[in-house]
Scaffold this motif. Sequence first.
Motif, mmCIF file in Angstrom:
data_model
loop_
_atom_site.group_PDB
_atom_site.id
_atom_site.type_symbol
_atom_site.label_atom_id
_atom_site.label_comp_id
_atom_site.label_asym_id
_atom_site.label_seq_id
_atom_site.Cartn_x
_atom_site.Cartn_y
_atom_site.Cartn_z
ATOM 1 N N PHE A 44 -19.162 -18.214 -10.114
ATOM 2 C CA PHE A 44 -18.499 -17.193 -9.453
ATOM 3 C C PHE A 44 -19.287 -17.340 -8.289
ATOM 4 O O PHE A 44 -20.087 -17.938 -7.871
ATOM 5 N N GLY A 45 -18.618 -16.044 -7.337
ATOM 6 C CA GLY A 45 -19.230 -16.530 -6.012
ATOM 7 C C GLY A 45 -20.158 -15.552 -6.349
ATOM 8 O O GLY A 45 -20.477 -15.021 -7.431
ATOM 9 N N LYS A 46 -20.868 -15.091 -4.726
ATOM 10 C CA LYS A 46 -22.161 -14.267 -4.575
ATOM 11 C C LYS A 46 -21.775 -12.189 -4.729
ATOM 12 O O LYS A 46 -22.532 -11.030 -5.832
ATOM 13 N N GLN B 48 -17.086 -4.843 -10.438
ATOM 14 C CA GLN B 48 -18.442 -4.692 -11.566
ATOM 15 C C GLN B 48 -18.803 -2.988 -10.715
ATOM 16 O O GLN B 48 -19.327 -3.282 -9.809
ATOM 17 N N TYR C 44 -21.757 -0.866 -10.859
ATOM 18 C CA TYR C 44 -23.535 -0.712 -10.625
ATOM 19 C C TYR C 44 -24.325 -0.271 -12.310
ATOM 20 O O TYR C 44 -23.551 0.735 -12.849
ATOM 21 N N GLY C 45 -24.770 -1.212 -12.347
ATOM 22 C CA GLY C 45 -25.248 -1.135 -13.739
ATOM 23 C C GLY C 45 -24.898 -1.190 -14.757
ATOM 24 O O GLY C 45 -24.970 -1.241 -16.426
ATOM 25 N N GLU C 46 -23.568 -2.011 -14.574
ATOM 26 C CA GLU C 46 -22.017 -1.942 -16.487
ATOM 27 C C GLU C 46 -22.238 -4.109 -16.089
ATOM 28 O O GLU C 46 -22.492 -4.235 -15.117
ATOM 29 N N GLY C 47 -20.816 -3.480 -17.057
ATOM 30 C CA GLY C 47 -20.755 -5.553 -16.871
ATOM 31 C C GLY C 47 -19.395 -5.392 -16.293
ATOM 32 O O GLY C 47 -18.915 -4.740 -15.631
ATOM 33 N N LEU C 48 -19.050 -6.655 -16.132
ATOM 34 C CA LEU C 48 -17.901 -7.323 -15.459
ATOM 35 C C LEU C 48 -16.594 -6.999 -15.751
ATOM 36 O O LEU C 48 -15.900 -6.900 -17.309
ATOM 37 N N ARG D 174 -31.303 -5.336 -18.845
ATOM 38 C CA ARG D 174 -32.248 -5.542 -17.376
ATOM 39 C C ARG D 174 -33.204 -6.212 -18.178
ATOM 40 O O ARG D 174 -33.864 -4.873 -18.703
ATOM 41 N N GLY E 292 -27.702 -10.091 -5.281
ATOM 42 C CA GLY E 292 -26.767 -11.001 -3.900
ATOM 43 C C GLY E 292 -26.547 -12.455 -5.062
ATOM 44 O O GLY E 292 -26.003 -13.265 -3.598
ATOM 45 N N MET E 293 -27.236 -13.165 -5.772
ATOM 46 C CA MET E 293 -26.580 -14.569 -6.340
ATOM 47 C C MET E 293 -25.574 -14.551 -7.035
ATOM 48 O O MET E 293 -25.497 -15.123 -7.748
ATOM 49 N N GLY E 294 -24.731 -13.824 -7.471
ATOM 50 C CA GLY E 294 -23.876 -13.522 -8.194
ATOM 51 C C GLY E 294 -24.209 -13.769 -9.479
ATOM 52 O O GLY E 294 -25.451 -13.273 -10.214
ATOM 53 N N PHE F 53 -25.716 -11.000 -19.158
ATOM 54 C CA PHE F 53 -24.803 -10.931 -19.159
ATOM 55 C C PHE F 53 -24.167 -11.645 -20.145
ATOM 56 O O PHE F 53 -24.169 -12.888 -20.247
ATOM 57 N N TYR G 148 -12.502 -10.023 -10.874
ATOM 58 C CA TYR G 148 -13.577 -9.280 -11.909
ATOM 59 C C TYR G 148 -14.082 -8.093 -11.400
ATOM 60 O O TYR G 148 -14.556 -8.174 -9.976
ATOM 61 N N PHE H 48 -12.298 -7.456 -16.311
ATOM 62 C CA PHE H 48 -11.453 -8.341 -15.633
ATOM 63 C C PHE H 48 -10.472 -7.394 -15.285
ATOM 64 O O PHE H 48 -9.703 -6.596 -14.556
ATOM 65 N N LEU I 117 -16.541 -9.534 -7.528
ATOM 66 C CA LEU I 117 -16.386 -11.024 -7.963
ATOM 67 C C LEU I 117 -15.497 -11.843 -8.357
ATOM 68 O O LEU I 117 -14.341 -11.809 -9.157
ATOM 69 N N PHE J 13 -16.940 -9.085 -21.195
ATOM 70 C CA PHE J 13 -18.627 -9.210 -20.589
ATOM 71 C C PHE J 13 -18.653 -7.596 -21.259
ATOM 72 O O PHE J 13 -18.050 -7.005 -21.692
ATOM 73 N N GLY J 14 -20.381 -8.135 -21.787
ATOM 74 C CA GLY J 14 -20.872 -6.996 -22.799
ATOM 75 C C GLY J 14 -21.654 -6.276 -21.264
ATOM 76 O O GLY J 14 -21.759 -6.182 -19.802
ATOM 77 N N PRO J 15 -22.072 -4.837 -21.773
ATOM 78 C CA PRO J 15 -22.908 -4.168 -20.674
ATOM 79 C C PRO J 15 -23.956 -4.614 -19.706
ATOM 80 O O PRO J 15 -24.454 -4.534 -18.772
#
Lengths: 113, 115
Positions: free
Chosen positions: B105-107, B37, B39-43, A109, A40-42, A90, B35, B45, B88, A104-106
């Motif tokens: 970035f925004g949240k 995203q 879940y569990g992956e990168g962003l 975590r 939730g924080m970007g 990231f 962007y 564009f 995002l 971006f990379g994957p």
Amino acid sequence: NAGVTQTPKFRILKIGQSMTLQCAQDMNHNYMYWYRQDPGMGLKLIYYSVGAGITDKGEVPNGYNVSRSTTEDFPLRLELAAPSQTSVYFCASTSGAFPYEQYFGPGTRLTVT
Amino acid sequence: SQELEQSPQSLIVQEGKNLTINCTSSKTLYGLYWYKQKYGEGLIFLMMLQKGGEEKSHEKITAKLDEKKQQSSLHITASQPSHAGIYLCGADKAKSGGSNYKLTFGKGTLLTVNP
């Protein structure tokens, strides 16, 4: 092209341990970045680099270090891991050519317990 | 420092419905990036807007930049389950690389599309 790759994908660290998050890109990009994403924080910028041998701090650099010995690699070092460093990390890169988008990379975590 | 506020924080829509996500900046927008995203992956564009009044489209997604309001909107027409994810917005702090292309970035907005 593999684009931006990151290793490992997951890691659990104990408080006080150290580790290096690896990031590599095969697009010959000069600009590279490390972000952390908390729920939730970007994304928050940790460190960035404008070329081999040149690095600078972002918004949240405390507890981290980076190096850039080659154009391809931009590792992020965590010294003395703390629970506050639990996050998704990231790595990104850009060529600096319009439209300037970052690739971006994957992500990695990381959990610190 | 520049702040980006996204609204809504989360959104649940029925497949086929239209929706809009907003991104408002506390400072002048020199470049606004959208962007996506999963879940569990990168962003990934989507698109970048630079000029006031600019509008870009990619498939069923349209983004606009209102420079006067320091705001951008992302509109999805006839949403599909494949549109689900976190959207995002990111902003460049200066013109054409003056900030070394660093982004704020925004949240994020979490979009759920129910079939």
